[in-house]
Design a protein around this motif. Structure first.
Motif, mmCIF file in Angstrom:
data_model
loop_
_atom_site.group_PDB
_atom_site.id
_atom_site.type_symbol
_atom_site.label_atom_id
_atom_site.label_comp_id
_atom_site.label_asym_id
_atom_site.label_seq_id
_atom_site.Cartn_x
_atom_site.Cartn_y
_atom_site.Cartn_z
ATOM 1 N N ASP A 115 0.823 -1.219 0.000
ATOM 2 C CA ASP A 115 0.000 0.000 0.000
ATOM 3 C C ASP A 115 0.858 1.270 0.000
ATOM 4 N N ARG A 116 2.045 1.207 0.600
ATOM 5 C CA ARG A 116 2.982 2.323 0.564
ATOM 6 C C ARG A 116 4.386 1.768 0.453
ATOM 7 N N ARG A 117 5.284 2.502 -0.226
ATOM 8 C CA ARG A 117 6.681 2.114 -0.322
ATOM 9 C C ARG A 117 7.526 3.158 0.392
ATOM 10 N N ALA A 118 8.405 2.696 1.267
ATOM 11 C CA ALA A 118 9.314 3.584 1.985
ATOM 12 C C ALA A 118 10.721 3.401 1.433
ATOM 13 N N PRO A 119 11.486 4.483 1.249
ATOM 14 C CA PRO A 119 12.834 4.329 0.703
ATOM 15 C C PRO A 119 13.787 3.617 1.655
ATOM 16 N N THR A 120 13.550 3.725 2.963
ATOM 17 C CA THR A 120 14.397 3.069 3.966
ATOM 18 C C THR A 120 13.511 2.578 5.103
ATOM 19 N N PRO A 121 13.993 1.641 5.921
ATOM 20 C CA PRO A 121 13.201 1.224 7.096
ATOM 21 C C PRO A 121 12.909 2.374 8.053
ATOM 22 N N THR A 122 13.846 3.312 8.211
ATOM 23 C CA THR A 122 13.582 4.462 9.076
ATOM 24 C C THR A 122 12.439 5.308 8.526
ATOM 25 N N ALA A 123 12.406 5.491 7.208
ATOM 26 C CA ALA A 123 11.303 6.243 6.593
ATOM 27 C C ALA A 123 9.976 5.510 6.767
ATOM 28 N N ALA A 124 9.994 4.171 6.789
ATOM 29 C CA ALA A 124 8.763 3.416 7.025
ATOM 30 C C ALA A 124 8.211 3.700 8.412
ATOM 31 N N ALA A 125 9.085 3.778 9.411
ATOM 32 C CA ALA A 125 8.624 4.128 10.764
ATOM 33 C C ALA A 125 8.048 5.548 10.798
ATOM 34 N N GLU A 126 8.646 6.460 10.023
ATOM 35 C CA GLU A 126 8.116 7.826 9.978
ATOM 36 C C GLU A 126 6.755 7.872 9.306
ATOM 37 N N MET A 127 6.530 7.000 8.288
ATOM 38 C CA MET A 127 5.214 6.946 7.647
ATOM 39 C C MET A 127 4.158 6.362 8.582
ATOM 40 N N ALA A 128 4.568 5.461 9.475
ATOM 41 C CA ALA A 128 3.594 4.737 10.296
ATOM 42 C C ALA A 128 2.990 5.607 11.392
ATOM 43 N N VAL A 129 3.773 6.513 11.986
ATOM 44 C CA VAL A 129 3.268 7.298 13.116
ATOM 45 C C VAL A 129 3.615 8.765 12.915
ATOM 46 N N PRO A 130 2.813 9.686 13.437
ATOM 47 C CA PRO A 130 3.153 11.122 13.397
ATOM 48 C C PRO A 130 4.108 11.465 14.530
ATOM 49 N N VAL A 131 4.504 12.737 14.583
ATOM 50 C CA VAL A 131 5.385 13.226 15.654
ATOM 51 C C VAL A 131 4.518 13.645 16.841
ATOM 52 N N ARG A 132 4.796 13.052 18.006
ATOM 53 C CA ARG A 132 3.972 13.298 19.186
ATOM 54 C C ARG A 132 4.047 14.760 19.627
ATOM 55 N N LEU A 133 5.236 15.354 19.590
ATOM 56 C CA LEU A 133 5.378 16.744 20.027
ATOM 57 C C LEU A 133 4.609 17.683 19.108
ATOM 58 N N GLU A 134 4.592 17.382 17.801
ATOM 59 C CA GLU A 134 3.817 18.215 16.885
ATOM 60 C C GLU A 134 2.322 18.097 17.174
ATOM 61 N N LEU A 135 1.873 16.886 17.512
ATOM 62 C CA LEU A 135 0.468 16.720 17.859
ATOM 63 C C LEU A 135 0.109 17.494 19.126
ATOM 64 N N LEU A 136 1.021 17.449 20.114
ATOM 65 C CA LEU A 136 0.756 18.203 21.341
ATOM 66 C C LEU A 136 0.694 19.701 21.062
ATOM 67 N N ALA A 137 1.609 20.180 20.199
ATOM 68 C CA ALA A 137 1.576 21.600 19.863
ATOM 69 C C ALA A 137 0.287 21.968 19.121
#
Length: 518
Positions: free
Chosen positions: A262-284
């Motif tokens: 369903d989605r392609r990530a260029p690296t495993p780290t990018a896959a983790a970034e696609m899976a969840v948002p940034v918590r601090l940004e959500l709090l802000a």
């Protein structure tokens, strides 16, 4: 020559073989000369009977060799033979006496270079694309904030550590790891089994069902990544009911699972970034929305109150509506008595003038008749005036009754709105009061953890394990030469420091040499 002669013919010295003996001799020669061979060629027809064995041909532009891979060895092949694929086959030559032919028993099969792999990959990609497995309409959206993340990868590589570290930095989530080999002959079936296994978990069961799946592997050659090009893996990814992110290889690496995911990530780290948002940004963002909500609630209360006051000023008071009619009624009532008296006086005067000209009896009769008529007119006029007063009074009461509920409803509605808005504002104030304490508690716990880590990594803990620190003139000494040049040394142990006296200078050249402390 006499045909009736029974004399036996003389026998030849050439030995005679049976068919089986000759076939066996040929078999021994071929197997002895070609015990293990490697053959490069193109795969011809391929047959897969129910027995599980593989029958196919190896050919070039001039010759064809029949090839067999037995059932037990077929599952261990790195690649399955496909018609038109150029391969390098390793095996042994033998014969099949039942059909008087020789054949190659293949034990290992490998593509003949990257060109053959790319050709086979393109052919497989076109076939799967024709089935609709890569159709963008089939792809599912990735959930914005998954509760559980399933990861299919090797448990011992750097990939899983990168994914967990990125998830911990952005937004910690519950992670289920399905360990699989990420290259080799077992890679494809176990990756496909892991995807199907995650999909087989029941929601709300003893093991949480993932909301999103990440299939990850580090970079590598085309052969290392070949397991993710296998048809079984692509079909498992396309059939997954759980949204799937493919993170196989680096940004320049492309496998068939990337097209089916369903989605392609260029690296495993990018896959983790696609899976969840940034918590601090959500709090802000949440803080900004809360501020806007409070501002909007306050502004709404202010505007509602202002509108209510404006409406109240625009509505007239009930007394103002009835004062004018009441005044007109009183004026008419006060003028009625005088007007009637004046009319009677005027009539009496006219009657008196007429009476002087008429006989007394006739005059009295006429006066009596005129007085009765005048009395009757006065009675009717008074009754008419009373009816008009009653109607005006009823209309005034009706208007007052209709106006009173309207004012009452407006006041009650305004009170209810103010009450609801005041309650909402109190709830927001409570949440706002509790937010700093929760934030301070979280920061305090984090500071405690960092302090414990500082104490654990400090040099005092190292001194407890038997080490010591050498100081010279207040500086740490790290070499023997620096220690020999110093006139005063101080050694720090676990339980304190030890000072060493300076070395006395030599008095004469013939004095006995004093040994060095070090």
């Amino acid at each position: 020559m006499d045909l009736l002669d029974d004399t036996p013919e003389p026998r030849s010295n050439q030995p005679e073989f049976t068919v089986s003996e000759l076939s066996g001799a040929v078999k021994r020669v071929i197997e002895g000369e070609f015990g293990l061979v490697r053959v490069r060629g193109e795969v011809g027809r391929v047959s897969r009977p129910a027995s599980g064995h593989l029958y196919y041909d190896l050919k070039d532009d001039r010759s064809v060799i029949a090839a067999i891979t037995w059932k037990g060895q077929a599952g261990k092949l790195a690649v399955m033979p496909e018609e038109g694929m150029e391969v390098i086959a390793t095996g042994r030559m033998t014969t099949f006496p039942g059909q008087s032919k020789y054949q190659l028993i293949i034990e290992d099969l490998a593509p003949a270079g990257a060109g053959a792999l790319m050709a086979m990959l393109e052919k497989r990609r076109a076939a799967l694309n024709a089935e609709g497995l890569f159709d963008p309409a089939r792809k599912k959206p990735i959930p914005y904030l998954p509760q559980v993340i399933g990861v299919v990868t090797s448990p011992s590589g750097a990939v899983i550590r990168d994914i967990l570290h990125r998830l911990r930095d952005r937004f910690p989530r519950h992670v289920l790891i399905w360990p699989v080999p990420v290259q080799g002959e077992k890679c494809a079936p176990e990756v496909a089994a892991a995807i199907r296994g995650f999909n087989a978990l029941e929601p709300g069961g003893p093991i949480a069902r993932p909301d999103v799946i990440i299939v990850a592997r580090g970079g590598g050659s085309l052969e290392d990544l070949w397991g993710f090009n296998e048809e079984i893996v692509v079909r498992a990814a396309a059939a997954s009911r759980i949204p799937l992110i493919s993170a196989v290889g680096h940004e320049t690496d492309t496998t068939l699972i990337d097209h089916a995911a369903d989605r392609r990530a260029p690296t495993p780290t990018a896959a983790a970034e696609m899976a969840v948002p940034v918590r601090l940004e959500l709090l802000a963002t949440l803080d900004s929305l809360q501020a806007r909500l409070m501002q909007g609630v306050g502004r709404g209360v202010m505007l509602r109150g202002q509108r209510l006051r404006d409406l109240a000023r625009a509505l007239p008071r009930p007394e103002a509506l009835t004062q004018s009619a009441t005044q007109r009624l009183d004026t008419a009532a006060s003028r009625l008595g005088g007007a009637l008296s004046l009319a009677v006086v005027r009539k009496h005067r006219s009657f008196d003038a007429l009476a002087a000209k008429m006989q007394p009896n006739a005059l009295q009769t006429m006066l009596a008749r005129r007085g009765a008529a005048l009395q009757d007119q006065s009675t009717r006029a008074k009754a008419l005036l009373d009816r008009r007063l009653d109607r005006a009074r009823d209309r005034l009461q009706s208007l007052s009754a209709r106006l009173a509920p309207t004012l009452t409803n407006l006041a009650a509605r305004s009170a209810r709105d103010n009450t609801r808005q005041r309650e909402a504002l109190e709830k927001l104030a409570q949440r706002l009061d509790a937010a700093p304490s929760l934030r301070l508690k979280s920061l305090s716990e984090r500071l405690d953890r960092l302090d414990r880590m500082r104490q654990t990594l400090g040099h005092h803990e190292t001194l407890k394990r038997g080490f010591a620190v050498v100081y010279a003139d207040g500086q740490v000494v790290t070499s023997k030469a620096a220690a020999e040049k110093s006139s005063h040394l101080e050694i720090e142990f676990q339980d304190g420091r030890l000072s060493l006296s300076p070395r006395p200078p030599r008095k004469a050249k013939d004095a006995p040499e004093q040994g060095s402390l070090f």
